[in-house]
Scaffold this motif. Structure first.
Motif, short mmCIF file in Angstrom:
data_model
loop_
_atom_site.label_atom_id
_atom_site.label_comp_id
_atom_site.label_asym_id
_atom_site.label_seq_id
_atom_site.Cartn_x
_atom_site.Cartn_y
_atom_site.Cartn_z
N GLY A 74 0.64 -1.25 0.09
CA GLY A 74 0.05 -0.15 -0.03
C GLY A 74 0.85 1.11 -0.04
N SER A 75 2.03 1.34 0.52
CA SER A 75 2.90 2.33 0.49
C SER A 75 4.20 2.10 0.44
CB SER A 75 2.52 3.22 1.85
OG SER A 75 2.74 2.38 2.96
N ILE A 76 5.19 3.33 0.12
CA ILE A 76 6.56 3.13 0.03
C ILE A 76 7.02 4.31 0.69
CG2 ILE A 76 8.58 3.03 -1.33
CD1 ILE A 76 6.78 1.78 -3.64
N LYS A 77 7.98 4.17 1.60
CA LYS A 77 8.64 5.45 2.35
C LYS A 77 10.39 5.48 1.73
CE LYS A 77 9.42 5.55 6.75
NZ LYS A 77 9.09 5.56 8.35
N LEU A 78 10.63 6.58 1.49
CA LEU A 78 12.01 6.83 1.03
C LEU A 78 12.72 7.79 1.97
CD1 LEU A 78 11.30 7.25 -3.04
CD2 LEU A 78 12.31 5.01 -1.57
N LEU A 79 13.67 7.60 2.61
CA LEU A 79 14.18 8.74 3.58
C LEU A 79 15.73 8.87 2.97
CD1 LEU A 79 13.33 9.85 6.22
CD2 LEU A 79 14.62 8.22 7.32
N LEU A 80 16.25 10.12 2.98
CA LEU A 80 17.57 10.68 2.40
C LEU A 80 18.39 10.66 3.79
CD1 LEU A 80 18.80 11.56 -0.32
CD2 LEU A 80 18.06 13.76 0.20
N GLY A 107 6.13 -1.61 -13.20
CA GLY A 107 5.99 -2.78 -12.62
C GLY A 107 4.99 -2.66 -11.67
N VAL A 108 5.20 -2.50 -10.51
CA VAL A 108 3.85 -2.54 -9.25
C VAL A 108 3.63 -1.06 -9.43
CG1 VAL A 108 3.34 -2.85 -7.08
CG2 VAL A 108 4.76 -4.70 -8.05
N THR A 109 2.57 -0.76 -9.87
CA THR A 109 2.33 0.88 -10.05
C THR A 109 1.02 1.21 -9.37
OG1 THR A 109 1.03 0.23 -12.01
CG2 THR A 109 3.48 0.68 -12.38
N GLY A 110 0.60 2.34 -9.72
CA GLY A 110 -0.78 2.84 -8.97
C GLY A 110 -0.50 4.03 -7.91
N PHE A 111 1.05 4.22 -7.71
CA PHE A 111 1.41 5.14 -6.59
C PHE A 111 1.08 6.61 -7.04
CE2 PHE A 111 3.38 1.23 -5.78
CZ PHE A 111 3.37 0.86 -4.43
N SER A 112 0.95 7.38 -5.82
CA SER A 112 1.21 8.82 -6.08
C SER A 112 1.74 9.37 -4.58
CB SER A 112 -0.25 9.31 -6.24
OG SER A 112 -1.12 9.24 -5.14
N ILE A 113 2.18 10.38 -4.68
CA ILE A 113 2.99 11.04 -3.33
C ILE A 113 1.91 11.45 -2.45
CG2 ILE A 113 4.38 12.86 -2.42
CD1 ILE A 113 5.78 13.03 -5.08
N ILE A 122 6.63 9.75 0.73
CA ILE A 122 5.65 8.57 1.09
C ILE A 122 4.92 8.60 -0.10
CG2 ILE A 122 3.83 7.58 2.32
CD1 ILE A 122 5.03 8.84 5.03
N LEU A 123 4.98 7.27 -0.91
CA LEU A 123 3.92 6.81 -1.93
C LEU A 123 3.15 6.13 -1.52
CD1 LEU A 123 6.80 6.10 -4.66
CD2 LEU A 123 5.70 8.29 -4.43
N SER A 124 1.74 6.46 -2.06
CA SER A 124 0.76 5.63 -1.28
C SER A 124 -0.17 5.21 -2.59
CB SER A 124 -0.06 6.51 -0.48
OG SER A 124 -1.25 5.78 -0.24
N ARG A 125 -0.83 4.05 -2.43
CA ARG A 125 -2.01 3.63 -3.30
C ARG A 125 -3.00 2.71 -2.42
NH1 ARG A 125 0.04 -1.80 -6.60
NH2 ARG A 125 0.32 -3.15 -4.98
#
Length: 354
Positions: A74-80, A107-113, A122-125
């Protein structure tokens, strides 16, 4: 007989060991409960491609990884961060995610910020089943860390929830770096190849002759001859070639110049030229070479000849490779043409527009 109960005898060493056991047992329990990064599934085939690695540059980031399982996502978190240790506190770099835009995904899509800040995206779908395939997420308008070139990291978490809360599915990190730019400079000078002669070859490597001798002129035939010039240039606005000089003269006596295109006419005073292959008389050839130079319209008609001082005879609209142009000259005289040694000097002038 009275039996005395046995005394509990503890040595000093024994008391120490017992006390040590009391202290160490809780510690062992704590160590057993500690969560390690090895307790989580990792994302294989991870990469981060940066469009411009210059420090502080605003550029594109392309993340790619493979999902190891088809679990709910459902979500992806990216941290710098300045280090890759995903369970440690993140020390943020001076890079900036806050203006980033998601420009592509596969690939696995459908995400927005869902949310973003200087150090986090954080990307979410809507949570749904994933797929164990290679997936790519592309961003624009990310600022690299500034300062001296250095390595930095992006930590990655994936979650079954839509808001990056709860236990993650996978945790990983990718490393990349800013680098010093390599400045390369050079100069391309203005270049013009231009030569004239009876014959010229490619790029003026061999030029032969500059003298045409008609011998004795006759009122019953057309005399003809040729010369050549060649041109190539890197001038952005190309070049023009003009013909300059006078008709053939002997003292104050002259052979009439053709001021407009006309066919050769035996027994009539004529001096003219063109830059084409002709049949009347059989003289000349068309332009050769890989360049884009062209003959001016007034000198581009087979069997039509003209001569005016300063006329444009050839040109190119932009930089061009080498062309060879052949000038075909004709001379006719009437029966009453005054005797004399007739001559002229023809000068071709090439002007390149850099």
């Amino acid at each position: 007989m009275k039996i005395r109960p046995a005394k509990h005898i503890y040595t000093r060493a024994g008391r120490f060991l017992f006390a040590a056991m009391l202290v160490l047992l809780p510690i062992a329990t704590v160590l057993t409960d500690k969560i390690s990064a090895f307790d989580y599934v990792r994302l294989p085939n991870r990469s981060l491609t940066i469009g411009d690695t210059t420090p502080a540059a605003t550029t594109s980031y392309v993340f790619s990884w493979q999902y190891p399982t088809a679990t709910t996502l459902g979500s992806i978190k990216l941290l710098l961060c300045t280090d890759p240790y995903v369970l440690d506190t993140c020390t943020l770099t001076s890079g900036d995610f806050s203006a980033a835009t998601l420009t592509g995904q596969s690939g696995v899509t459908g995400f927005s910020i869902l949310s973003q800040s200087a150090g986090e995206i954080i990307l979410s779908r809507a949570p749904s089943g994933g797929s164990n395939i290679q997936s790519t997420y592309s961003f624009a308008n990310i600022d690299n860390p500034g300062g001296l070139p250095d390595v930095f990291y992006v930590r990655i978490w994936t979650y079954p929830t839509a808001d990056a809360t709860g236990p993650p599915n996978e945790i990983s990190s990718v490393a990349t770096a800013t680098t010093e730019v390599i400045n390369i400079t050079t100069i391309v000078p203005p270049i013009l190849f231009f030569c004239t002669g009876l014959t010229v070859d490619n790029y003026c490597q061999n030029v032969v002759g500059n003298q045409i001798d008609y011998g004795d002129l006759s009122s019953t035939s057309t005399d003809f001859a040729t010369s050549q010039f060649g041109v190539a240039t890197n001038a952005v606005s190309g070049y023009v070639v003009t013909i300059n000089g006078n008709t053939m003269t002997s003292g104050n006596k002259a052979i009439t110049a053709l001021n407009a295109p006309a066919a050769a006419a035996v027994g009539v005073g004529q001096f003219g030229l063109n830059l084409r292959a002709n049949t009347a008389p059989p003289v000349g050839q068309d332009t050769t070479g890989a360049g884009t130079g062209v003959v001016d319209a007034n000198y581009n008609n087979p069997d039509q000849y003209q001569f005016n001082d300063g006329d444009l005879v050839a040109n190119a609209a932009t930089g061009t490779l080498f062309n060879t142009f052949t000038s075909s000259y004709i001379v006719n005289v009437p029966p009453d043409q005054p005797a004399g040694v007739y001559s002229t000097t023809i000068v071709y002038i090439c002007t390149a527009s850099f």
